[in-house]
Each structure stands twice: as C-alpha cells, then as structure tokens.
Design an enzyme around this catalytic site. Structure first.
Site, mmCIF file in Angstrom:
data_model
loop_
_atom_site.group_PDB
_atom_site.id
_atom_site.type_symbol
_atom_site.label_atom_id
_atom_site.label_comp_id
_atom_site.label_asym_id
_atom_site.label_seq_id
_atom_site.Cartn_x
_atom_site.Cartn_y
_atom_site.Cartn_z
ATOM 1 C CB SER A 1 -1.329 0.431 1.487
ATOM 2 O OG SER A 1 -1.387 1.397 1.273
ATOM 3 C CE LYS B 1 -1.253 -4.325 3.249
ATOM 4 N NZ LYS B 1 -1.478 -5.732 3.062
ATOM 5 C CE1 TYR C 1 -3.128 0.036 4.989
ATOM 6 C CE2 TYR C 1 -3.655 -2.359 5.360
ATOM 7 C CZ TYR C 1 -3.693 -1.653 4.746
ATOM 8 O OH TYR C 1 -3.664 -1.675 3.252
HETATM 9 C C1 WQD Z 1 -9.474 9.728 0.592
HETATM 10 C C2 WQD Z 1 -10.167 11.247 0.904
HETATM 11 C C3 WQD Z 1 -10.732 11.808 3.685
HETATM 12 C C4 WQD Z 1 -14.069 9.416 3.878
HETATM 13 C C5 WQD Z 1 -7.317 4.567 2.820
HETATM 14 C C6 WQD Z 1 -5.921 3.355 3.847
HETATM 15 C C7 WQD Z 1 -5.418 3.408 2.532
HETATM 16 C C8 WQD Z 1 -5.544 2.233 0.894
HETATM 17 C C9 WQD Z 1 -6.833 3.427 0.632
HETATM 18 C C10 WQD Z 1 -5.780 0.436 2.234
HETATM 19 C C11 WQD Z 1 -8.979 11.954 2.093
HETATM 20 C C12 WQD Z 1 -11.555 11.989 1.942
HETATM 21 C C13 WQD Z 1 -12.842 9.718 3.091
HETATM 22 C C14 WQD Z 1 -15.095 10.114 4.130
HETATM 23 C C15 WQD Z 1 -13.883 11.953 3.298
HETATM 24 N N1 WQD Z 1 -6.590 1.657 2.000
HETATM 25 N N2 WQD Z 1 -12.867 12.003 3.039
HETATM 26 N N3 WQD Z 1 -14.983 11.946 4.104
HETATM 27 O O1 WQD Z 1 -7.736 7.306 3.678
HETATM 28 O O2 WQD Z 1 -6.418 8.524 0.945
HETATM 29 O O3 WQD Z 1 -6.331 5.724 2.209
HETATM 30 O O4 WQD Z 1 -7.879 4.384 2.067
HETATM 31 O O5 WQD Z 1 -4.708 0.750 1.721
HETATM 32 O O6 WQD Z 1 -4.119 2.320 3.178
HETATM 33 O O7 WQD Z 1 -5.257 4.976 4.014
HETATM 34 O O8 WQD Z 1 -8.454 6.707 1.531
HETATM 35 O O9 WQD Z 1 -10.740 6.889 1.100
HETATM 36 O O10 WQD Z 1 -10.328 6.632 3.275
HETATM 37 O O11 WQD Z 1 -10.073 9.049 2.123
HETATM 38 O O12 WQD Z 1 -13.531 13.357 3.207
HETATM 39 O O13 WQD Z 1 -16.602 9.996 4.036
HETATM 40 O O14 WQD Z 1 -11.282 11.538 1.019
HETATM 41 O O15 WQD Z 1 -10.486 13.119 4.249
HETATM 42 O O16 WQD Z 1 -9.138 13.248 1.777
HETATM 43 P P1 WQD Z 1 -7.504 7.519 2.264
HETATM 44 P P2 WQD Z 1 -9.756 7.495 1.691
#
Ligand code: WQD
Length: 339
Positions: free
Chosen positions: A124, A153, A149
């Site tokens: 990741s 990785k 997590y």
């Molecule tokens: C994306 C953007 C949030 C939810 C995570 C893990 C990473 C990988 C992918 C496993 C950010 C914003 C999110 C919401 C929002 N997983 N957001 N409202 O955090 O980049 O990555 O998933 O490997 O390890 O950390 O993805 O989709 O949670 O967030 O505004 O309800 O959307 O702040 O900017 P992230 P995400």
C-alpha cells in the site's frame, strides 16, 4: 500458471481472479471470508462462465496453510489476505499485527516447504508515510507508516525482501496500491465494506443509493485545488491488470524483490470525485463539510513510471469510468452482497 490467490474473495482479489482467468492463468482462491462474502464466488463463476475453485482456510493456521499449498501445488501466490481498515488497526493493533503477519509467515513457510518461488504482495502507498516528497517514488526510504495497518505492510515488505534474498530463484513483486475504487463492468462484483464505510467512494455510493443520509467531507481547508483532500484513485480493473503484469514479469526481474507503485499519477479531490459521481448517478448528492480526519494527508499520488517501464502496465480508466462502474454495481446491489 496455477496461482493461489489468498484473500481472492475480497474486493481487489476477486477482480484479480477475473483478470487471471482472462489471461489464461488458473487462479485458486484461499479465503476465510472474514472480510468478504461467499456470494462473490457464484458471481465470479457467472462472469467467467466457468467454475472458480475456492478453499475456505484460516491462513494464520500454519498446518492448514501448508496443507493448502501442498494440495493446490501453485506455481505462484498472490497474497491479498489481511485486515485493511486503518482506523480499526489503531484501536486493535495486536489483532492487526497477529493476523497480517502470522498469515504471511504461514504462506511464506508453505511456499518455501513446497518449492513455490513466485510471490506478488498486496502492499500500500500508506508505507510512504507523511514525509515522502510527491509524487511518491519506489526508491524513497525509510518507509514509515502512521498506523498499525500501514506498519504491517511495511514490515511484510521487509520480510519478503529478506526471504527472497535468501532463497535462490525466489522472486517477489511488492505492489503499492494508491486508492482502488470502481467495479467490474458487469455490475456483479464491487466494493462492499462491512458497517459504515471508512473510505470515500463506498460512502458516496451508499449516499447515492439511499443507505446514508449525506457525505461528511473531512475538511475543505487544505492547501489543495479546492481545499479538500486529493488522492490518486485507480480503477480496480486496472489494478487487477497490474497484478497479472507483475506476475508475468517475475521471471524477467533481476532483483529478487522489487516494489512497484500502482497508481495513475494524478490527484483527484473529494469534491471532484463527488461531482463525478453525481454525473454518473444523475442526481445531486448531499454533503456537509466537517473537521479534518486525524492522520489524513492533504495530497497523495504516485510516480507510476517504474510500472510502465518495467511491467509494461499503466492505468487506462478515468475517474468517470470509476464512478459509472461503481454506480452500476451499487445501484444493482444496494446492500452489496448482503442481498
Ligand atoms: C480519501 C479522501 C479523506 C471518507 C485509505 C487507507 C489506505 C488505502 C486506501 C488500504 C481523503 C476524504 C474520506 C469520507 C471524506 N487502504 N474522505 N469523507 O485515507 O486516502 O486511504 O484507503 O491500503 O491505506 O489509508 O482513502 O477513501 O479514506 O479518503 O472526506 O467519508 O476522502 O479525507 O481526503 P485514504 P479514503
């Protein structure tokens, strides 16, 4: 090749099983359905038009995992199996370290015992941590996760690198995913998180289908194009193709273990993704801007050069493709695999 796909009933694993079949490989799934539904198997067979073999197995059970590898006799292993919720890993670190590391130890031990020397690992971009310069490049060190997590990785990347270096003939690709979203064009399989979605795209999709009232936007005061967080979203079908490309590249790889970014190299903001999804579903979606989420970075995106030059792979699908395909899946399956 016959390929053991651990976690193959999951979101990325199931799409990779289809890509393997399309490429003429013989995937065999090993999964305990802790984070997936057995219903995925019938959907896969419906799409593929052929049987898909799956063994229900606890991969933290060393004996059961050895018996699985002895029985399947794979030419290669693609290792997806593992817990993956960042927030949950902060609350339950021991559960994450135990599950993710023990299952990997068992798989690697079984491979060593039975002479399986090809390994593709589901890593990741979270291993780059908060200090890596953008765009993220595979040469960056030190890897520094910001949650248990992510540390699992980073630790597994190191473990696999050391095992590969000590095992003549062993080759490993460490695939660093950015933000996988989207769904197979059939609409029969897709992302189906249990409980309240942590991630942006499934949350938006559940708002659109009426399961959630509105999207909470985690901050609009970042130094980004519109104040919201920017991420490198990649279509899960492109991601699956990257796994096949990595598998087929292992024999030609001079290094025993090598990391590859699987991303598009483009950043997309929360508002951009929300509006793309509104175009896909044909309706305005309610949202409310709230405080930033702890631990979030303003912007993350990949340098995808190495995968393009060495794997001959690059992401092809657009943000609109990702939204259209996700909407087809979510609107046809409002409750995911729960029926
Ligand atoms: C994306 C953007 C949030 C939810 C995570 C893990 C990473 C990988 C992918 C496993 C950010 C914003 C999110 C919401 C929002 N997983 N957001 N409202 O955090 O980049 O990555 O998933 O490997 O390890 O950390 O993805 O989709 O949670 O967030 O505004 O309800 O959307 O702040 O900017 P992230 P995400």
């Amino acid at each position: 090749m016959r390929v053991l796909v651990t976690g193959g009933a999951g979101f990325i694993g199931s799409h990779t099983v289809l890509a393997l079949l399309e490429a003429g490989h013989e995937p065999v799934i090993g999964d305990n359905f802790a984070n997936s539904s057995p219903k995925v198997l019938e959907r896969l067979e419906q799409i593929a038009g052929q049987p898909v073999t799956c063994h229900e197995v606890d991969l933290t059970d060393v004996a059961a995992t050895d018996a699985l590898v002895a029985d399947v006799k794979p030419d290669a292993v693609i290792h997806f199996a593992g817990y993956k919720a960042v927030g949950e890993s902060v609350e339950k670190p021991l559960m994450y370290y135990t599950n993710n590391l023990d299952s990997t130890f068992a798989v690697l031990a079984a491979m060593t015992e039975h002479g399986v020397e090809k390994f593709v690992f589901s890593s990741s971009a979270t291993v780059y941590g908060p200090d890596a310069p953008l765009p993220y490049h595979e040469e960056y060190e030190p890897l520094r996760a910001t949650n248990p997590y992510g540390w699992t990785k980073a630790m597994i990347e190191q473990i696999v690198t050391d095992v590969a270096a000590a095992s003549p003939g062993f080759k490993a690709a460490l695939l660093r995913y950015f933000n996988p979203i989207g769904a197979h064009e059939s609409g029969l399989i897709g992302e189906d998180p249990s409980g309240i979605p942590n991630n942006l795209m499934p949350y938006i999709a559940q708002v659109a289908v009426g399961r959630r009232e509105k999207l909470g936007v985690f901050g609009d005061d970042y130094d980004t194009k519109d104040g919201t967080g920017e991420r490198d979203y990649i279509h899960v079908v492109d991601l699956a193709a990257g796994h096949v490309a990595a598998l087929d590249h292992l024999d030609a790889m001079s290094e025993s273990a090598r990391a590859f970014n699987l991303g598009t190299g483009q950043g997309t903001s929360v508002f951009e993704l929300l509006h793309a999804f509104e175009r896909a579903c044909g309706k305005e979606l309610p949202y409310e801007v709230g405080p930033r989420r702890a631990g979030d970075l303003p912007v993350t995106y990949a340098d995808p050069t190495r995968a393009r030059e060495e794997l001959g792979w690059k992401a092809e699908k657009t943000i609109d493709d990702m939204c259209v395909d996700t909407w087809r899946w979510q609107s046809a399956n409002p409750n995911g695999f729960g029926g």
